[in-house]
Design an enzyme around this catalytic site. Structure first.
Site, mmCIF file in Angstrom:
data_model
loop_
_atom_site.group_PDB
_atom_site.id
_atom_site.type_symbol
_atom_site.label_atom_id
_atom_site.label_comp_id
_atom_site.label_asym_id
_atom_site.label_seq_id
_atom_site.Cartn_x
_atom_site.Cartn_y
_atom_site.Cartn_z
ATOM 1 N N SER A 143 -19.130 -8.339 -44.603
ATOM 2 C CA SER A 143 -20.263 -9.014 -44.421
ATOM 3 C C SER A 143 -21.542 -7.934 -43.637
ATOM 4 O O SER A 143 -21.814 -6.917 -44.125
ATOM 5 C CB SER A 143 -20.103 -10.337 -43.499
ATOM 6 O OG SER A 143 -21.235 -11.303 -43.320
ATOM 7 N N ASP A 170 -17.472 -7.610 -49.135
ATOM 8 C CA ASP A 170 -18.593 -8.799 -49.532
ATOM 9 C C ASP A 170 -19.546 -8.398 -48.539
ATOM 10 O O ASP A 170 -20.119 -9.140 -47.580
ATOM 11 C CB ASP A 170 -17.870 -10.172 -49.093
ATOM 12 C CG ASP A 170 -18.372 -11.285 -50.008
ATOM 13 O OD1 ASP A 170 -18.884 -10.793 -51.160
ATOM 14 O OD2 ASP A 170 -18.315 -12.468 -49.884
ATOM 15 N N HIS A 246 -16.554 -16.231 -48.697
ATOM 16 C CA HIS A 246 -16.920 -15.074 -47.920
ATOM 17 C C HIS A 246 -16.028 -14.850 -46.881
ATOM 18 O O HIS A 246 -15.862 -13.819 -46.469
ATOM 19 C CB HIS A 246 -18.356 -15.284 -47.578
ATOM 20 C CG HIS A 246 -18.998 -14.201 -46.882
ATOM 21 N ND1 HIS A 246 -19.190 -13.140 -47.389
ATOM 22 C CD2 HIS A 246 -19.430 -14.237 -45.420
ATOM 23 C CE1 HIS A 246 -19.753 -12.127 -46.352
ATOM 24 N NE2 HIS A 246 -19.779 -12.786 -45.222
#
Length: 293
Positions: A143, A170, A246
């Protein structure tokens, strides 16, 4: 002292646990260690609190620096990091911050400081029979940690050690194209990243979908894995785990108020009954393939 351990079985299947038994060790930073009535700090304490995951058995092992996602704890990735370590890696996961705003500049500085500390301080924290191979050093992040990993890899001159592989799990560069967090990483120029190392981008198929009307998607289009991969030069690889969200590589139980409230507030679309262990094993397998153990 080790906080927990996990036993691994002998296997050559990278989707399964590896042959090494793993141990997790929490280490305080130079700014937080040595409260009253505690043991002395290590000779060279790290600049940030660390979670170190390593094999228990003797050997020389490559290193992976892993960066947590936005407002998450490094401990939320314990199961994933144990899987990687069970195949013969030492994983260093700094806690970059507890509270953060839109500017991620300090996170880049923390990664540089932690990386530069490895050569002088890590061996003090490892058992004598566990040796780090500093010439095989990978950098990964999830992230916002993925964004930070790319930013740190692009600043080659800042670190005394050389990264040999970069993995973005991600990665997210902000809220939307034109609303990137400072400093932005994406340039929207294809193959513009000047990286002299192998690169891999792992994306989630559901991270770009909005579920909660009060919050944006976790990994919005325009600033997510697709855009990061477009700017990578070869050698670069790209995987999308299409039926997962996610946050699905996190531990089954993210403890504490932050773990519960954060996961519930931003949870994106997920497949009902999806097995998160499969996602973690897949990420671990992909890591090992690019790190070249």
């Amino acid at each position: 002292m080790p906080s927990s351990s996990a036993t691994a079985t002998v296997t050559t299947n990278v989707f399964e646990a590896g042959k090494y038994t793993t141990v997790l060790q929490k280490v305080e930073s130079r700014t937080t260690c040595c409260p009253a009535n505690t043991s002395p700090p290590p000779p060279v304490p790290p600049p940030k609190p660390l979670l170190i995951v390593m094999p228990c058995e003797a050997g020389e092992f490559p290193l992976l620096v892993f960066l947590h996602g936005y407002l998450l704890y490094n401990s939320f990735y314990s199961q994933l990091l144990q899987h990687i370590a069970s195949h013969g890696f030492i994983v260093i996961a700094p806690q970059l911050y507890l509270v953060a705003g839109q500017d991620s500049s300090d996170e880049n500085k923390s990664v540089t400081a932690t990386t530069n500390w490895l050569s002088e301080g890590l061996h003090h924290l490892l058992p004598p029979h566990v040796k780090p191979n500093l010439s095989k050093l990978g950098l990964a992040g999830h992230s916002r940690g993925g964004k930070t990993a790319f930013a740190s890899a692009l600043e080659k001159a800042a670190t005394t050690l050389k990264f040999s592989a970069l993995i973005g799990v991600d990665p997210v560069d902000g809220m939307d194209k034109g609303k990137q967090t400072t400093p932005p990483v994406l340039t929207y120029v294809p193959h513009s990243f000047d990286l002299d190392m192998a690169v891999m981008v792992i994306g989630s198929g559901l991270g770009e979908l909005k579920k909660n009307p009060l919050f944006p998607p976790c990994a919005p289009n325009g600033v997510n894995h697709k855009d990061f991969f477009k700017e990578c030069k070869g050698p670069a690889s790209y995987f999308v785990v299409k039926d997962y969200g996610h946050l699905d590589m996190l531990d089954d139980d993210t403890e504490g108020i932050r773990g519960k409230s954060y996961i519930l507030s931003v949870q994106e679309w997920e497949v009902q009954g999806a097995d998160e262990e499969i996602y973690r094993r897949s990420c671990g397998c992909i890591y090992e393939s690019i790190l070249g153990r």
